[in-house]
Design a protein around this motif. Structure first.
Motif, PDB file in Angstrom:
ATOM      1  N   MET A 129      86.950  26.410  16.201  1.00 48.80           N
ATOM      2  CA  MET A 129      86.491  27.740  16.621  1.00 48.80           C
ATOM      3  C   MET A 129      87.408  28.797  16.016  1.00 48.80           C
ATOM      4  SD  MET A 129      85.991  29.294  20.474  1.00 48.80           S
ATOM      5  CE  MET A 129      84.829  28.002  20.918  1.00 48.80           C
ATOM      6  N   THR A 130      86.822  29.818  15.419  1.00 49.50           N
ATOM      7  CA  THR A 130      87.611  30.882  14.811  1.00 49.50           C
ATOM      8  C   THR A 130      88.259  31.741  15.903  1.00 49.50           C
ATOM      9  OG1 THR A 130      85.779  32.445  14.762  1.00 49.50           O
ATOM     10  CG2 THR A 130      86.009  30.945  12.883  1.00 49.50           C
ATOM     11  N   PRO A 131      89.360  32.440  15.565  1.00 53.63           N
ATOM     12  CA  PRO A 131      89.995  33.328  16.553  1.00 53.63           C
ATOM     13  C   PRO A 131      89.028  34.363  17.117  1.00 53.63           C
ATOM     14  CG  PRO A 131      91.449  32.988  14.686  1.00 53.63           C
ATOM     15  CD  PRO A 131      90.135  32.358  14.316  1.00 53.63           C
ATOM     16  N   THR A 132      88.127  34.884  16.280  1.00 58.22           N
ATOM     17  CA  THR A 132      87.162  35.882  16.754  1.00 58.22           C
ATOM     18  C   THR A 132      86.227  35.276  17.788  1.00 58.22           C
ATOM     19  OG1 THR A 132      87.247  37.030  14.638  1.00 58.22           O
ATOM     20  CG2 THR A 132      85.361  37.484  16.073  1.00 58.22           C
ATOM     21  N   ALA A 133      85.735  34.068  17.483  1.00 54.28           N
ATOM     22  CA  ALA A 133      84.825  33.408  18.419  1.00 54.28           C
ATOM     23  C   ALA A 133      85.552  33.057  19.715  1.00 54.28           C
ATOM     24  CB  ALA A 133      84.241  32.150  17.774  1.00 54.28           C
ATOM     25  N   ARG A 134      86.806  32.606  19.598  1.00 53.18           N
ATOM     26  CA  ARG A 134      87.576  32.257  20.794  1.00 53.18           C
ATOM     27  C   ARG A 134      87.776  33.495  21.671  1.00 53.18           C
ATOM     28  NH1 ARG A 134      91.556  30.465  18.340  1.00 53.18           N
ATOM     29  NH2 ARG A 134      90.880  28.288  18.217  1.00 53.18           N
ATOM     30  N   HIS A 135      88.073  34.617  21.041  1.00 56.02           N
ATOM     31  CA  HIS A 135      88.258  35.862  21.797  1.00 56.02           C
ATOM     32  C   HIS A 135      86.959  36.272  22.484  1.00 56.02           C
ATOM     33  CE1 HIS A 135      89.948  39.735  22.857  1.00 56.02           C
ATOM     34  NE2 HIS A 135      88.881  40.328  22.329  1.00 56.02           N
ATOM     35  N   LEU A 136      85.816  36.091  21.788  1.00 53.90           N
ATOM     36  CA  LEU A 136      84.525  36.451  22.371  1.00 53.90           C
ATOM     37  C   LEU A 136      84.214  35.579  23.574  1.00 53.90           C
ATOM     38  CD1 LEU A 136      81.943  38.123  22.228  1.00 53.90           C
ATOM     39  CD2 LEU A 136      81.013  36.423  20.634  1.00 53.90           C
ATOM     40  N   VAL A 137      84.517  34.281  23.474  1.00 54.86           N
ATOM     41  CA  VAL A 137      84.294  33.383  24.610  1.00 54.86           C
ATOM     42  C   VAL A 137      85.170  33.794  25.787  1.00 54.86           C
ATOM     43  CG1 VAL A 137      84.547  31.006  25.415  1.00 54.86           C
ATOM     44  CG2 VAL A 137      83.543  31.467  23.171  1.00 54.86           C
ATOM     45  N   ASP A 138      86.421  34.162  25.527  1.00 58.07           N
ATOM     46  CA  ASP A 138      87.309  34.608  26.608  1.00 58.07           C
ATOM     47  C   ASP A 138      86.748  35.842  27.306  1.00 58.07           C
ATOM     48  OD1 ASP A 138      88.982  32.554  26.006  1.00 58.07           O
ATOM     49  OD2 ASP A 138      90.595  33.782  25.145  1.00 58.07           O
ATOM     50  N   GLU A 139      86.207  36.771  26.539  1.00 53.14           N
ATOM     51  CA  GLU A 139      85.629  37.972  27.135  1.00 53.14           C
ATOM     52  C   GLU A 139      84.431  37.624  28.010  1.00 53.14           C
ATOM     53  OE1 GLU A 139      84.686  40.730  24.062  1.00 53.14           O
ATOM     54  OE2 GLU A 139      86.747  41.496  23.905  1.00 53.14           O
ATOM     55  N   ILE A 140      83.608  36.684  27.564  1.00 52.53           N
ATOM     56  CA  ILE A 140      82.448  36.267  28.364  1.00 52.53           C
ATOM     57  C   ILE A 140      82.918  35.592  29.656  1.00 52.53           C
ATOM     58  CG2 ILE A 140      80.456  34.715  28.425  1.00 52.53           C
ATOM     59  CD1 ILE A 140      80.150  35.189  25.417  1.00 52.53           C
ATOM     60  N   LEU A 141      83.945  34.745  29.552  1.00 50.54           N
ATOM     61  CA  LEU A 141      84.484  34.097  30.745  1.00 50.54           C
ATOM     62  C   LEU A 141      85.059  35.118  31.723  1.00 50.54           C
ATOM     63  CD1 LEU A 141      86.217  30.962  29.172  1.00 50.54           C
ATOM     64  CD2 LEU A 141      84.189  30.984  30.643  1.00 50.54           C
TER      65      LEU A 141
END
Length: 401
Positions: A1-13
């Protein structure tokens, strides 16, 4: 998972976690995975969650080493038991105060912190020692003594009061301020300690003559801890002395006017005390405990609002009356975080048995007027002061110092 995608998942969580209904549910979610816990325990996230879900009332700190946790069936009872197991309310981790009495006792609480005082056992006219601590993390700060040159040693200290000031939105969450009010014969001195400068300073000073009285005995502190205001009343003059702790200014409000005067003079009733004044844009709201001394012994909490006519604050209007359950005599303990705290005890009445050895603490939601029993306490507590303790479960609590 790219850093951008990981950050997006964190925001959704984060958005999902913000929608959890209670701190207990959030605590359970934090145990599901290290990633969940990392997101949930971030200060920025907890600040957002706190804005939507105020921390629950977990109990009351009182006396020397006393804590009264919320008891079943109160909804905070499970969290309160966890706090008792995790925290140290004996303050054994705080160095002994530099007085021959030496014991710390709580005098105020805010944001998971407790403000402690230690004064001479038989000399209540001496400025006490102070400390601020977090009983969960066992961190503490012992405050320096108030500089003697800023006091009035040649005058008697009639009374004092110490409070933790609210944290401003632009201030760091780990910082804190302590406000100490010294009631001398000639004037009222207000000191502020800042954890940033680690020093006391005189924030405000006013003579009793300027407030319309020459007798400091006649000025009685009211409960505070809301919206950075502190109040003294002078019933004989029908005035409120108000300190705006943010602006560091004093002003005077009319206490007995309009509907509030009618309330004070209500036949067959007696005012136990007006126990909290809430400042909102320099307008006031007051909650007065009124007792009916007739055969029914009814008690009610009268909510009066002061109207601002642009020039002065002279008109009070009755907004709401919250009836209290029968079977108890009531007294006010304090108020904070949108709750009034009441003490109720049984009293023999018209041949009916009573029990003064049983005291219960109740919380009254000032918005909904819902009265909830929190716990049973020891009436022999010599301080007669309790501090409402709010907080998250230990698994979510960050050190506050």
């Amino acid at each position: 998972m790219t850093p951008t995608a990981r950050h997006l998942v964190d925001e959704i969580l984060e958005e999902i976690f913000l929608r959890l209904p209670t701190p207990a549910a959030l605590a359970r979610a934090s145990t599901a995975s290290p990633r969940f816990r990392r997101i949930i325990t971030e200060r920025a996230f907890l600040r957002r969650f706190l804005a939507l879900h105020p921390p629950p009332l977990l109990g009351f700190a009182a006396g020397v080493g006393g804590f009264y946790p919320a008891q079943d069936p109160h909804p905070s009872a499970p969290l309160a038991r966890a706090i008792v197991d995790a925290a140290d309310f004996t303050y054994s981790f705080v160095p002994k105060a530099k007085s021959w009495f030496g014991h710390w006792h709580p005098c105020d609480a805010r944001d998971g912190r407790l403000l402690l005082e230690a004064s001479y056992r038989f000399d209540l006219e001496t400025i006490p020692s102070h400390a601020v601590c977090d009983p969960l993390s066992r961190r503490y700060v012992v405050l320096p003594a108030i500089p003697e040159e800023t006091t009035i040693p040649q005058e008697r200290l009639f009374e004092f009061r110490s409070i933790l000031a609210p944290i401003a939105e632009d201030e760091d969450e780990t910082s804190f301020k302590v406000i100490f009010m010294a009631n001398y014969k000639s004037k009222l001195l207000t000191y502020v300690f800042s954890s940033v400068t680690l020093q006391w300073c005189v924030a405000a000073s006013i003579s009793w003559g300027s407030l319309g009285t020459a007798d400091p005995y006649l000025a009685r502190p009211l409960c505070n801890n809301l919206h950075s205001f502190f109040y003294w009343d002078a019933d004989w003059r029908g005035k409120l002395f108000v300190l705006d702790t943010c602006r560091r200014e004093f002003y005077i409000a009319n206490f007995a006017a309009g509907n509030h005067r009618q309330l004070l003079n209500k036949r067959g009733h007696g005012m136990i005390r007006s126990s909290i004044a809430v400042g909102t844009d320099r307008a006031l709201e007051m909650f007065s405990l009124i007792g009916d001394y007739g055969s029914d012994a009814l008690y009610g909490l009268y909510h009066t609002t002061q109207q601002n006519d642009g020039e002065s604050f002279n008109e009070w209007q009755l907004k709401n009356v919250a009836a209290l359950p029968r079977g108890c005599l009531y007294d006010t303990v304090g108020a904070t975080e949108g709750f009034m705290v009441l003490r109720g005890y049984q009293e023999p009445h018209h041949g009916l048995p009573g029990n003064r050895d049983v005291e219960d603490l109740f919380s009254l939601d000032l918005k909904t007027s819902e009265l909830t029993k929190v716990c049973r306490v020891a009436p022999q507590d010599p301080t007669r002061r309790v501090c409402s303790y709010f907080g998250f479960p230990p698994s979510l609590s960050k050190p506050s110092l």
